[in-house]
Design a protein around this motif. Structure first.
Motif, short mmCIF file in Angstrom:
data_model
loop_
_atom_site.label_atom_id
_atom_site.label_comp_id
_atom_site.label_asym_id
_atom_site.label_seq_id
_atom_site.Cartn_x
_atom_site.Cartn_y
_atom_site.Cartn_z
N PRO A 273 0.82 -1.22 0.00
CA PRO A 273 0.00 0.00 0.00
C PRO A 273 0.86 1.27 0.00
CG PRO A 273 -0.90 -1.60 1.53
CD PRO A 273 0.41 -2.15 1.07
N GLY A 274 0.47 2.22 -0.85
CA GLY A 274 1.20 3.47 -0.95
C GLY A 274 2.38 3.46 -1.87
N GLN B 6 4.04 3.15 -5.54
CA GLN B 6 3.65 3.31 -6.94
C GLN B 6 4.70 2.79 -7.93
OE1 GLN B 6 0.70 4.41 -7.91
NE2 GLN B 6 0.00 4.90 -5.83
N ALA C 183 0.41 -0.12 -5.37
CA ALA C 183 -0.38 0.28 -4.20
C ALA C 183 -1.60 -0.60 -3.95
CB ALA C 183 -0.80 1.74 -4.36
N VAL C 184 -1.39 -1.89 -3.75
CA VAL C 184 -2.50 -2.79 -3.48
C VAL C 184 -2.92 -2.65 -2.02
CG1 VAL C 184 -3.28 -5.19 -3.54
CG2 VAL C 184 -1.59 -4.39 -5.20
N PRO C 185 -4.18 -2.33 -1.74
CA PRO C 185 -4.63 -2.19 -0.35
C PRO C 185 -4.42 -3.50 0.42
CG PRO C 185 -6.25 -1.26 -1.85
CD PRO C 185 -5.25 -1.97 -2.70
N ALA C 186 -4.17 -3.38 1.71
CA ALA C 186 -3.86 -4.55 2.52
C ALA C 186 -5.00 -5.57 2.49
CB ALA C 186 -3.57 -4.12 3.96
N GLU C 187 -6.24 -5.08 2.57
CA GLU C 187 -7.38 -6.01 2.57
C GLU C 187 -7.49 -6.75 1.24
OE1 GLU C 187 -7.47 -2.82 3.15
OE2 GLU C 187 -7.96 -2.60 5.28
N ALA C 188 -7.28 -6.02 0.14
CA ALA C 188 -7.35 -6.65 -1.18
C ALA C 188 -6.23 -7.66 -1.36
CB ALA C 188 -7.29 -5.57 -2.27
N THR D 161 6.94 2.80 3.19
CA THR D 161 5.85 1.94 2.72
C THR D 161 6.05 0.47 3.09
OG1 THR D 161 6.87 1.56 0.54
CG2 THR D 161 5.41 3.47 0.77
N SER E 178 5.88 -2.40 5.14
CA SER E 178 5.17 -2.77 6.37
C SER E 178 5.46 -4.22 6.73
CB SER E 178 3.67 -2.57 6.18
OG SER E 178 2.94 -3.12 7.26
N LEU F 236 2.31 -6.29 7.68
CA LEU F 236 1.58 -6.79 6.51
C LEU F 236 2.28 -8.01 5.92
CD1 LEU F 236 -0.57 -6.63 4.29
CD2 LEU F 236 0.90 -4.96 3.11
#
Length: 352
Positions: free
Chosen positions: A231-232, A234, A259-264, A286, A288, A291
């Motif tokens: 996430p975040g 690019q 930037a793939v969201p964590a939930e996705a 970025t 994490s 994650l």
């Protein structure tokens, strides 16, 4: 492109060439018109004239440059050679010899210069390239001129001649880094150069990607490699290079990009059941680790035979982070080698 960092050639400027009787006013170009035609700046043409004697046959009123068809042909040769990575001083000597301005034997043969072999060169260029392959210099000059056809041709040639891994690590990456350094040190100039070069690098990598057959098509149950930016984040080009490299080896992939969201990301891992997950982080901000650990702990399958993915942390954002139980290959070659090992496939020596 101006060649301002090149050492002066030391050549004496030749006397202006006589203008052919057939030359008409309509056939003579101003410096601005010629610059637009060649895709270079007027400053570059004036610099080449001053440094290397690549000047016009006609000077209106003894001062203003006027370029005849033979001048244009000589400049086209100069542009072609510098786009191929030939240092400007050498390209100028060859271009003038081709135009009959310098005597035979005073410059390398034109055909020899237009096919400079790969290898290392320390000749100065427009961008701060350092000790790199000759192809990097030609690619950088074409990018600075915003010569899209030349950029695309040189990228495709690099992949064809050296293979994807070498082309990425030794041609694309050094040139991209040089453009980035130039941008950072010149007050936001060259942004358009970076955008054009990045777009064509991405295009080249996607053209090199050959998607493996899905499990339903080939009768296997081979799980794919899932590639995603955290996430975040690019910056996708390194992932695109890895995706193309895996496809060359016939390994299945699922590319999710920037930037793939964590939930996705978590949902995709559970749905696909990948053999491996590659997480790219360009910046430390970025990267994490929670994650990454969450992805590594994700399980699927029947009770008693649960499966977890192999997780690779790629990119400079992960540097210096404790990554116990997670893999952090330093480059494309090492990432390919690790993933090949996971599939029981040997990475061909020619890919190194």
């Amino acid at each position: 492109m101006s060649g301002r960092n090149d050492e002066p050639s030391g050549e004496q400027r030749p006397e202006p060439r006589p203008v052919p009787v057939s030359t008409t006013a309509e056939a003579v170009l101003t410096t601005g018109a010629l610059a637009r035609r060649l895709g270079v700046s007027p400053t570059t043409l004036r610099s080449w004239d001053r440094r290397y004697g690549i000047g016009p046959a006609v000077r209106a009123d003894g001062r203003h440059r006027r370029w005849t068809p033979p001048d244009v042909a000589m400049l086209e040769t100069m542009c072609r050679l510098t786009s191929a990575g030939v240092p400007p001083a050498e390209a100028a000597r060859a271009a003038k010899r081709g135009a009959g301005v310098v005597p035979d034997g005073s410059a390398a043969d034109l055909d020899d210069l237009s096919s400079v072999p790969p290898g290392r060169s320390r000749a100065a260029g427009t961008l701060p390239l350092g000790d790199v392959r000759q192809e990097c210099r030609g690619l950088a000059r074409a990018a600075v001129r915003l010569d899209a056809p030349a950029v695309e041709e040189q990228l495709a040639t690099a992949v064809d001649q050296h293979g994807l891994t070498v082309a990425w690590q030794e041609v694309m990456v050094p040139t991209l880094h040089a453009v980035g350094r130039k941008w950072a040190s010149s007050g936001d100039r060259y942004v358009e150069v970076e955008h054009l070069l990045s777009w064509h690098v991405s295009t080249t990598l996607r053209r090199a990607t050959r998607f493996a057959a899905s499990p339903e098509d080939d009768g296997t149950d081979t799980a794919p490699v899932l590639l995603a930016c955290v996430p975040g984040e690019q910056h996708t080009l390194p992932l695109e290079a890895l995706n193309a490299g895996l496809s060359e080896l016939g390994l299945p992939t699922r590319m999710f990009g920037a930037a793939v969201p964590a939930e996705a990301l978590s949902a995709a891992v559970r749905r696909i059941g990948p053999a491996a997950v590659v997480l790219w982080a360009q910046a430390r901000s970025t990267a994490s680790l929670p994650l990454a650990r969450h992805v590594a702990a994700t399980q699927w399958g029947v009770r008693g035979a649960r499966t977890q993915p192999l997780v690779l942390l790629c990119g400079p954002g992960w540097a210096g982070r404790p990554v116990h139980g997670l893999l952090r290959p330093p480059g494309l070659r090492e990432a390919l080698d690790t993933l090949c090992g996971a599939y029981g496939v040997e990475l061909p020596a020619g890919r190194a």
